[in-house]
Design a protein around this motif. Structure first.
Motif, PDB file in Angstrom:
ATOM      1  N   CYS A 122       0.820  -1.247  -0.040  1.00 41.39           N
ATOM      2  CA  CYS A 122      -0.061   0.068   0.005  1.00 41.39           C
ATOM      3  C   CYS A 122       0.678   1.150   0.058  1.00 41.39           C
TER       4      CYS A 122
ATOM      5  N   ARG B 284      -0.085  -4.534   5.543  1.00 44.55           N
ATOM      6  CA  ARG B 284       0.224  -4.319   4.553  1.00 44.55           C
ATOM      7  C   ARG B 284       1.656  -3.348   4.459  1.00 44.55           C
TER       8      ARG B 284
ATOM      9  N   ASN C 267      -4.303   0.701   6.446  1.00 46.87           N
ATOM     10  CA  ASN C 267      -3.526  -0.426   5.862  1.00 46.87           C
ATOM     11  C   ASN C 267      -2.155  -0.838   6.553  1.00 46.87           C
TER      12      ASN C 267
ATOM     13  N   GLU D 195      -4.027   2.227  -8.793  1.00 46.19           N
ATOM     14  CA  GLU D 195      -5.159   1.242  -8.956  1.00 46.19           C
ATOM     15  C   GLU D 195      -6.276   1.921  -8.867  1.00 46.19           C
TER      16      GLU D 195
ATOM     17  N   LYS E 168      -1.278   2.503  -4.545  1.00 45.72           N
ATOM     18  CA  LYS E 168      -2.620   1.746  -4.350  1.00 45.72           C
ATOM     19  C   LYS E 168      -3.612   2.698  -4.893  1.00 45.72           C
TER      20      LYS E 168
END
Length: 910
Positions: free
Chosen positions: A49, A85, A80, A523, A493
């Motif tokens: 992340c 992560r 996160n 993303e 991320k």
RNA sequence: GGGCGAUUGGCGCAACGGUCAGCGCAGGUGCUUUACACGCACAAGGCUGGGGGUUCGAAUCCCUCAUCGCCCACCA
């Protein structure tokens, strides 16, 4: 975290102003903001992340938009990080060419210095000084908010490493044929003798005129000998190279393809049709001056017209126009109009208001001026960038912004990247004045590689700021020199940003990342709502309705501001912020909503303080659903863990914050903590120990859930906790921000629907008693006898909860049974399947009770009638989903039973 | 001019085709209940901007009108 404060020493009031900066210092010193290693998941893989902050302007100060943006990112990052992560929030600033240059310009002007006098080198030094002085301001402000950025590795879009990336991109695109030189209209200031970028130009509506000029046709068309054009700038007619009509104008169709002889100049120019023209405006004929108007330029390009420049750099008419040559643009206008009048070609004149661009610096009217510029050809970029979104590789949240992106991409034209500024990345194009050699070079060139001449000069312009910021996700991670970080942490991320830069920035990041890395830059794109003032208009300095996040934090603390901001988030694209200002002084007075959020911070503090104060003799141990209220609470907790996790995974930040507040305040504090008091104070050591463990477990979990949005107060409480009730180990030396997120699957075992139902029964009884007490104005201390008649199963469940019902409702005697009798002189309340009788003796007001029951009865009958109507509808039975029909049937049954009970109670009253 | 969005109790907002349209604040009533008056409890308040349509069923979907706002482009 070397020393923890014993619970008894938790201060009675929580002071964010001292606690927040101190905690921030400790977090920073510990290195906890650097990349977290993360924990491997079930597949043995550590998820990544990485998030890059939208770089604020180096000279900027924090405003509400940043506060929203950074709160969302920090909540997401902290979540996160806790989730295990590998997390890093990359921070930095943008050199912001125009706005920095403007500010430095103004500062120098205040000192009586012109940048043109001191020259490029000295001016850039002044910019650098400005950056050194003010560049750290916004970073300090972001720190005040508690943002967990990697501050030890701050980036800057004009650092040497970053400059290398920018230069490589330019050179590669140049050599790949994507960058080319072309002509374009810029806004020229004849006084400053420089181009002014669109953002620097100031529009102003001014009164003016529309002159209607007659242009003779070379050959008459249907007996018409001349056409009439309308213009606000008659002097530019000297540069006309065409006349346009609308494409959908049948009346003008006969003129298309014909020729006009331009008066004064004698130039023969064509009449053509173009979509730019609005047939309803003026006469429907438009004079086209490609060199002096952006729209005309576009038409000139489309129809291959010559571009005749009639002005020099001081806006005087150039040679070749006889008596008009040498005149400045105002004189030229008068003389041109006079000439048309003398020759009978001035049709008429109208008053006309229009917007005029002025130089931000000297206020001179700007002149559209044709000049050489650099462009990025987008043909090869837009396809992949479109596909990245349509294929779902990049996802917009909320989804509706996808369309904004795609529409823009579809209409995308070549991007003009050169700016006539000094502060910025200088265009690495070198030209030999002697032999004409030209190239884009990674290293500065002094000697011409072709002819050996020393007359090599670099292009004077700099690049558009967006040209450098489009590389943000990868130029901040070692590209192009070292790709090792990128391998593991790119694509990032999510990009959290405002909708107004979807086109300017988001789209360009996608294009450049796809081109140079062959992969998307992020993303997800999360577009947050624009924060408006209380009246629904944009916050602005001039209106004095803007609120400074620092003022908010000084008054309410960072946690309160952060929480307030997240709760504002809904599906709406704009949100209003309720800042209030003094009518007299215009000063910020306060924000009720942020004050409420501060109230929640205090609530968390106090509830925690209560729990910790009652942990004397606490022995860590597992939570357990030992009582009905425990079972209920743990079930609710499990649901909240699942819901909060889901909300953060799907970018539902508003729901996350609002639902968590409701849970913690209305369920944990108002019910569970109250219900635990009995066991905590009882002499039963086992019961007390279990209550302690459960309370600690619920508090610990709640703190973890709240931490992403309220990092400070939760960390401060955690600091005071003697041990983690979840993992049963002392947590000295560990921060909550590094603790594990409560994983839904670890809580799923607590979900217990029956326990929730049972607890609701008990709550109904308590509410009925409280409500009745309030109606009869009875003191809460007055003990009351209560009987509850309930169906067998419910009666049994209620029987297990009599102790706390009595405590919370101050009931002296509670009878529960499926055949419980109504005591003499009592009030009855019907709630679902329950009939609750509260003994009041002679106090019962028969008339009042009758009217209350009748009201309830009427309401139930009305709803039943509606429900039965629906159930009688054949269309409903045939088409509605079976579960919907079933739910209606159950509801009808319940209502019918309620009505029977109410009727019985009424009959009983006589 | 183009695009997007909003209109729900006094105010700010939820409800994303199907239980009595929810929540917070303000206002009302009652409580110095030993975590919190930055609190607790209880009650009251709405024919979801107007009109039309689709549907067995509309706050929710479609059309239209009105009002408001934001973004983009700027008009010869």
């Amino acid at each position: 975290m070397t020393e923890s404060t014993p619970a008894s020493e938790m201060p009675k009031t929580y002071d964010p102003q001292t606690t927040e900066p101190a905690l921030m210092e400790r977090w920073l010193a510990s290195g906890a903001f650097k990349r977290s290693k993360g924990r491997a998941g079930a597949e043995g893989v550590v998820e990544d992340c990485t998030v890059t902050i939208p770089p604020p302007n180096v000279t900027g100060i924090l405003h509400m938009g940043h506060a929203m943006d950074d709160t969302i990112q920090d909540a997401f990052i902290r979540y996160n990080r806790m989730r295990g992560r590998s997390t890093r929030w990359i921070v930095g600033t943008d050199h912001a060419g125009i706005s920095t240059q403007t500010k430095v310009d103004k500062k120098l002007k205040g000192e009586g210095i012109s940048r043109l006098e001191i020259g490029r080198e000295a001016f850039l030094e002044a910019c650098q000084e400005w950056r050194d002085e003010y560049g750290g301001t916004i970073i300090r402000q972001i720190k005040r908010m508690g943002c967990s950025c990697d501050f030890d590795d701050e980036k800057f879009t004009m650092s040497p490493e970053y400059a290398l990336a920018v230069r490589k991109v330019f050179c590669d695109w140049y050599h790949d044929g994507l960058i080319y030189r072309g002509k374009r209209i810029v806004n020229w200031c004849p006084s400053c003798r420089t181009a002014i970028s669109d953002d620097e130009a100031e529009y102003r509506d001014e009164p003016g005129h529309l002159w209607y000029l007659r242009y003779p046709l070379k050959e008459p068309v249907d007996g018409v000998e001349h056409i009439v054009v309308a213009t606000t700038r008659p002097e530019t007619m000297l540069g006309d190279t065409g006349v346009a009509v609308a494409e959908d104008d049948p009346e003008k169709a006969a003129f298309v393809g014909k020729t006009v002889v331009l008066p004064i100049v004698g130039r023969e120019i064509p009449i053509f049709s173009d979509w730019h023209v609005d047939k309803g405006f003026g006469t429907g004929f438009v004079k086209v001056t490609p060199a002096h108007d952006p729209n005309d330029f576009a038409m000139g390009e489309a129809h291959d017209l010559p571009k005749v420049n009639i002005f020099d750099e001081t806006a005087h008419v150039v040679e070749g126009y006889g008596e008009f040559s040498g005149l400045d643009r105002d004189e030229a206008r008068e003389r041109v109009v006079a000439w048309f009048e003398e020759h009978g070609l001035l049709d008429h004149v109208e008053e006309h208001e229009h917007s005029v661009m002025h130089c931000y610096r000297c206020d001179t009217t700007l002149e559209p001026w044709l000049s050489e510029q650099w462009f990025v050809a987008v043909d090869r970029l837009k396809g992949p960038a479109t596909e990245a979104v349509t294929s779902g590789k990049v996802t917009f949240h909320p989804e509706r912004w996808t369309q904004t992106y795609l529409t823009w991409m579809e209409n995308l034209k070549d991007w003009c990247i050169s700016r006539q500024l000094w502060w910025g990345h200088r265009i690495p194009i070198f030209t030999c004045a002697d032999c004409g050699w030209e190239d884009a070079c990674m290293e500065d060139v002094e000697v011409c590689p072709e002819c050996g001449s020393h007359a090599v000069v670099q292009d004077p312009d700099v690049l558009d700021t967006w040209f450098s910021s489009q590389l943000w996700t990868f130029a901040t991670q070692g590209w192009p020199e070292d790709a090792s970080e990128l391998e593991r942490h790119h694509p990032t991320k999510v990009l959290v940003t405002a909708r107004d830069i979807i086109a300017l920035w988001v789209a360009r990041m996608i294009m450049s990342s796809l081109y140079f890395l062959g992969e998307i830059p992020f993303e997800d794109v999360y577009i947050y709502a624009i924060i408006l003032a209380k009246d629904g208009t944009r916050m602005s300095k001039s209106k004095g309705n803007g609120v400074d996040p620092l003022d908010l934090m000084a008054r309410y603390g960072a946690d309160a501001m952060r929480f307030n901001l997240l709760t504002l988030i809904t599906n709406n694209q704009d949100v209003r912020f309720d800042a209030e200002f003094s009518k007299k002084t215009g000063e910020f007075i306060g924000s009720p909503r942020t004050e409420q959020a501060k109230g929640f911070v205090t609530k968390i503090w106090n509830a925690s303080r209560f729990v910790l104060m009652n942990l004397e003799g606490y022995e860590p141990g597992p939570a357990e659903a030992a009582t009905p209220e425990d079972a209920w609470m743990l079930s609710r907790l499990a649901r909240q863990v699942a819901r909060a996790t889901e909300a953060l995974e799907t970018y539902e930040f508003g729901d996350y914050a609002r639902e968590l507040q409701g849970f913690f305040w209305n369920e944990v504090c108002d019910w569970y903590v109250e219900l635990c008091k009995g066991r905590l104070n009882s002499g039963d050591a086992d019961a007390r120990r279990q209550a302690q463990r459960n309370l600690a477990y619920v508090l610990d979990t709640s703190l973890r859930l709240l931490h992403p949005v309220m990092p400070f107060v939760t960390e401060a409480v955690w600091d005071a906790m003697p041990a983690s009730a979840v993992d049963g180990e002392p947590h000295d030396g560990r921060f909550l921000m590094e603790a594990a997120w409560p994983e839904p699957e670890n809580y799923a075992r607590w979900v217990n629907e029956a326990a929730e139902h049972d607890f609701d029964l008990a709550r109904s009884v308590v509410s009925a008693v409280r409500s009745t007490r309030a109606r009869y104005r009875l003191s809460p201390k007055e003990p009351l006898a209560v009987a509850v008649k309930a169906p067998g199963q419910d009666a049994a469940r209620l029987g297990e909860q009599t102790a706390f019902i009595c405590e919370l409702a101050h009931v002296s005697e509670l009878t529960v049974g499926s055949d419980a009798a109504k005591p003499q002189g009592s009030v009855s309340v019907v709630d679902g399947a329950l009939e609750i009788f509260i003994a009041l003796g002679g106090l019962v007001d028969l008339d009042a009770e009758r009217s209350r029951l009748e009201k309830a009865l009427a309401k139930a009958r009305k709803e039943l009638a509606g429900t039965e109507r629906t159930l009688a509808n054949q269309g409903f039975l045939a088409k509605a989903a079976t579960e919907v029909v079933e739910a209606k049937r159950i509801r009808a049954k319940e209502l019918a039973e309620t009505i029977v009970r109410l009727e019985a109670q009424l009959a009983d009253l006589g």
